[in-house]
Scaffold this active site. Sequence first.
Site, PDB file in Angstrom:
ATOM      1  N   LYS A 206       0.826  -1.208   0.000  1.00 57.62           N
ATOM      2  CA  LYS A 206       0.000   0.000   0.000  1.00 57.62           C
ATOM      3  C   LYS A 206       0.861   1.259   0.000  1.00 57.62           C
ATOM      4  O   LYS A 206       0.575   2.230  -0.718  1.00 57.62           O
ATOM      5  CB  LYS A 206      -0.930  -0.005   1.218  1.00 57.62           C
ATOM      6  CG  LYS A 206      -1.799   1.243   1.336  1.00 57.62           C
ATOM      7  CD  LYS A 206      -2.684   1.423   0.100  1.00 57.62           C
ATOM      8  CE  LYS A 206      -3.466   2.735   0.141  1.00 57.62           C
ATOM      9  NZ  LYS A 206      -4.439   2.804   1.210  1.00 57.62           N
ATOM     10  N   CYS A 260      -3.749   9.788   2.121  1.00 56.21           N
ATOM     11  CA  CYS A 260      -2.911   8.697   1.607  1.00 56.21           C
ATOM     12  C   CYS A 260      -1.622   9.204   0.974  1.00 56.21           C
ATOM     13  O   CYS A 260      -0.539   9.010   1.504  1.00 56.21           O
ATOM     14  CB  CYS A 260      -3.700   7.865   0.595  1.00 56.21           C
ATOM     15  SG  CYS A 260      -5.050   6.927   1.334  1.00 56.21           S
TER      16      CYS A 260
END
Length: 400
Positions: A206, A260
């Site tokens: 990720k 993010c």
Amino acid sequence: MKITVMGLGYIGLPTAITLAEAGNEVCGFDVNEKTIETLQGGHIHIVEPGLQQAFEKAVAHGHLHFSSELSRSDVFYIAVPTPFYQDETGTHKADLKYVESAGRMAGKVLEAPNLVILESTVPPHTTEMLARVLSEESGIPMDEIHVAHCPERVIPGNMMYELKNNDRIVGARTPEAAEMAAAIYEKVLEKGVVHKTDDLTAEMCKLTENTFRDVNIAYANELSVICDKMGIDVFELIKLANCHPRVNILTPGVGVGGHCIAVDPWFIYEQFPAEAKVILAARERNENKPHFVAGKIVSELGRVTDTVGVLGLSYKPDVDDMRESPSIELCHILQGKGVNVIACEPFADAAEVQGIPNVSFDEILSKADYLVITLGHTLFKDNKELIKSKPYYDCVGLLE
């Protein structure tokens, strides 16, 4: 199967709804009483296309309910924030207190066959830390705790589609946890595929995905700075360069925001500062972009008393998410330079956002002497000619 989703924010709530749609009995848990009250009252508290309708359907079918009290469950999803902070040396570090807190709460009601899925984006070795915390609270030996890290892969504005159609990574500490987690996602997914690996690889996967995007955006932002010095239209340049069949340069902007892309690269750099040179350079370029834009605006203002109207405060078009927004950072920098700043953020109801007056589109057109386009909200795209009637600085090529 009873599933409890801990944390009902931008990721947790859509996840809970999607799991309920797949036929699971889902309890949404949050420590914020107002959030629970809002959901129990029949309304969602975030902006996401199609989410309210899906929410109402899941609740009507009896598969979804909400509580501020944590009870026993077959599966616990942890979808809590993982922000960063700067220590006394200025180093960016992950703040894992919400993950640890959620783990300790789950551990108090955890039973041996239960599964805990961590969806929050985290630095390497966080899943191991979570397993240790769960063991401490539950008394279950750490090697018998079933924990998987399954990082979310969705984008605001298209969550309900991507939750069901994007491939998912299942990184587990035990083979049993991998199979249990994979079975849940396979029941949810329509087109996506489940890929099983270990927890450390899943954590790094990720971070790698979002850091890749950050580096590419940094290249576009750096081009915009260079083109400014050369007197070249960067948007035309990129359009021409992208005619090459193997080139796909992104569009520059006022910086990088969101929970993010603006955060995850620091999780890698924190643990590998000697090796992550490109990652650091990209982060510094993107974090400096609001300062560059502010300098350009101040240099172009006719008078320091001019009112600057900033079009957009969220971190990306057509969402209400303000986390790590470079547009807000730009406003604060301009305010620090003595500039009178107002903004128009159509996805925020408040009259003020983090010290920035938030007005309607009509009001910003009437009050602002100079406009700064920081986002391509649909409202702004539909009113290009009105925006062009004012002096402006276009950070995103909206008026190109």
